[in-house]
Scaffold this motif. Sequence first.
Motif, mmCIF file in Angstrom:
data_model
loop_
_atom_site.group_PDB
_atom_site.id
_atom_site.type_symbol
_atom_site.label_atom_id
_atom_site.label_comp_id
_atom_site.label_asym_id
_atom_site.label_seq_id
_atom_site.Cartn_x
_atom_site.Cartn_y
_atom_site.Cartn_z
ATOM 1 N N PRO A 84 26.100 63.971 72.465
ATOM 2 C CA PRO A 84 25.756 65.390 72.661
ATOM 3 C C PRO A 84 25.269 66.102 71.404
ATOM 4 O O PRO A 84 24.992 67.285 71.443
ATOM 5 C CB PRO A 84 27.092 65.982 73.102
ATOM 6 N N PHE A 85 25.157 65.369 70.299
ATOM 7 C CA PHE A 85 24.884 66.018 69.015
ATOM 8 C C PHE A 85 23.487 66.623 68.955
ATOM 9 O O PHE A 85 23.277 67.646 68.306
ATOM 10 C CB PHE A 85 25.108 65.020 67.882
ATOM 11 N N LYS A 86 22.538 66.006 69.655
ATOM 12 C CA LYS A 86 21.184 66.554 69.644
ATOM 13 C C LYS A 86 21.112 67.905 70.344
ATOM 14 O O LYS A 86 20.149 68.652 70.144
ATOM 15 C CB LYS A 86 20.215 65.566 70.303
ATOM 16 N N GLU A 87 22.130 68.206 71.147
ATOM 17 C CA GLU A 87 22.178 69.510 71.810
ATOM 18 C C GLU A 87 22.743 70.594 70.887
ATOM 19 O O GLU A 87 22.553 71.788 71.131
ATOM 20 C CB GLU A 87 23.060 69.423 73.066
ATOM 21 N N ARG A 88 23.432 70.185 69.843
ATOM 22 C CA ARG A 88 24.100 71.128 68.945
ATOM 23 C C ARG A 88 23.289 71.439 67.691
ATOM 24 O O ARG A 88 23.521 72.473 67.041
ATOM 25 C CB ARG A 88 25.462 70.553 68.531
ATOM 26 N N ALA A 89 22.399 70.530 67.316
ATOM 27 C CA ALA A 89 21.593 70.725 66.105
ATOM 28 C C ALA A 89 20.269 69.996 66.261
ATOM 29 O O ALA A 89 20.198 68.942 66.900
ATOM 30 C CB ALA A 89 22.337 70.195 64.885
ATOM 31 N N LYS A 90 19.241 70.552 65.689
ATOM 32 C CA LYS A 90 17.917 69.933 65.742
ATOM 33 C C LYS A 90 17.956 68.600 65.005
ATOM 34 O O LYS A 90 18.338 68.538 63.831
ATOM 35 C CB LYS A 90 16.888 70.850 65.090
ATOM 36 N N PRO A 91 17.578 67.500 65.682
ATOM 37 C CA PRO A 91 17.639 66.198 65.019
ATOM 38 C C PRO A 91 16.578 66.067 63.924
ATOM 39 O O PRO A 91 15.382 66.231 64.172
ATOM 40 C CB PRO A 91 17.359 65.204 66.151
ATOM 41 N N VAL A 92 17.003 65.805 62.714
ATOM 42 C CA VAL A 92 16.110 65.500 61.598
ATOM 43 C C VAL A 92 16.749 64.389 60.769
ATOM 44 O O VAL A 92 17.972 64.286 60.700
ATOM 45 C CB VAL A 92 15.834 66.724 60.695
ATOM 46 N N PRO A 93 15.934 63.540 60.127
ATOM 47 C CA PRO A 93 16.504 62.486 59.284
ATOM 48 C C PRO A 93 17.035 63.059 57.972
ATOM 49 O O PRO A 93 16.425 63.956 57.377
ATOM 50 C CB PRO A 93 15.311 61.554 59.048
ATOM 51 N N ARG A 94 18.160 62.531 57.517
ATOM 52 C CA ARG A 94 18.755 62.996 56.262
ATOM 53 C C ARG A 94 19.175 61.849 55.349
ATOM 54 O O ARG A 94 19.755 62.095 54.291
ATOM 55 C CB ARG A 94 19.965 63.893 56.552
ATOM 56 N N GLY A 95 18.883 60.631 55.725
ATOM 57 C CA GLY A 95 19.192 59.512 54.848
ATOM 58 C C GLY A 95 18.131 59.377 53.770
ATOM 59 O O GLY A 95 16.981 59.042 54.061
ATOM 60 N N HIS A 96 18.491 59.654 52.526
ATOM 61 C CA HIS A 96 17.570 59.550 51.390
ATOM 62 C C HIS A 96 17.938 58.293 50.604
ATOM 63 O O HIS A 96 18.956 58.264 49.914
ATOM 64 C CB HIS A 96 17.688 60.774 50.485
#
Length: 488
Positions: free
Chosen positions: A139-151
């Motif tokens: 359900p996480f995509k419903e709570r926050a806009k999915p963006v990559p954060r692995g640098h």
Amino acid sequence: MGDLDRTVDVIVVGKGIAGACAALEAKRAGAEVLVLERAGGGGGASALSQGIFYLGGGTDVQQACGYEDTPQNMYDFLRASTSHPDDAVVRTFAEGARDHFDWLEQQGVPFTRTGFSGKAVYLSNADCLLTTGNEKIWPFKERAKPVPRGHQARSDEVNGGLSAMRALLARCDAEEIETTYNAAVTGLETDETGRVVGVTARIDGAEQRIGARRGVVVATGSFTNNTELVKKWLPLLSETSSPLGVPSNDGAGLGLVEAVNGQLAAMDGVIATASIYPPERLVQGIVVNAHGERFVAEDSYHGRLAGFIMEQPGQKAYLILDSEIFAYPEAESARHALIDGWETVSEMAEGLGMSAGALERTMAEYNRDAADGVDTRFHKQPPWLKPLDQGPYAAFDISFDRSIYAFITLGGIDTDSRARVLDAAGQPIAGLYAAGACAAHIPRTGKEYASGLSLGPGSFFGRMAGREVAADPGVSVASRIPANEAAD
């Protein structure tokens, strides 16, 4: 504290990524810093890693790759996907992550401005940005806009973790931060108020007592390689589980802190992985337990999948593929074994020892959903949905007690948003700070983890610890020792 061999402002115990960052910030704040490292050189487990830092909020790399992110969006995802009990810790990290990325680059940690849009555990080239967690799944995509954060630090010559640590250790050398190697800290010293005012350490075979006017930072790494603690706290790990880390990841810092009434947290937390991908098309298959039932969305982060497999009956799980997507998992270290191939689903179910009709029902339901483009049971995302109707069929054994699941521990010293060590009442212990893998992580289980949520917060709160201890009003250790020792 009695007779001292010497006194400094700040003692940092350990020189992995958290310790190096703490030492740099404390030195730059004007403190006299001494780093005590048990190994013969710096780097710790961080130098062995792939060098992925979980950072967001609109970093320069995110912007260069065309992604919009904000500190609030990052916070929303972390708050939705992790169970850390202190909201201030999560918010402090989310709000400071973008500036922390800039700081890492300023120290020489190498990041490119390119990204990878597919599904990977880590990158084997110099690309930087990739999705490393559960941002895209329900359900996480419903709570926050999915963006990559692995640098991922540049890894075209060596692994990214070594690239990062070489840069940070070189910066420590350039700024003449004093470090004593082969120095095992054996205890923390406290005054009559309970404040931590120094350490005892074995250096060159002799015990020394070193005072710390402002405080001590513990950055000693995880307890992943402590067999006794792992058996005590992580009973679900199997005999085939394989620890990731260095020999000194034995939880020594936890014992130091407990001895002065410091609290531990999330000690049953572990992230294990034996990824079924690459190749990423294997995510189009399904994973079932010994009863022929699905139990998680297969496009979940590999650590989340492992967390669910660990809990299945007998810890058994199978990756089911049809001929259209068949391939061998490329993670050779996982040793996922091909069991066999079968012409029909019924034959496969019989070959896997499942109750009659169970796997057939699972496959029929999944294939209907995949044809409609909606996974009604676990919300697997449409790009990974495909009817498994092109026989023959194959099954890989990915059971937790058979495949090789590599793991790191997530539990450790309880700290607040200022990296202060907490006691059983939730109050900070004066003069004592902790950061890195010896501290309890933001994600408390493998189901919550994202790659980079060790190096990212570890380096971030290492810096926090360095700044906080340097600003600590401290105590006048010199007033309690003879004048000739105070002059050291």
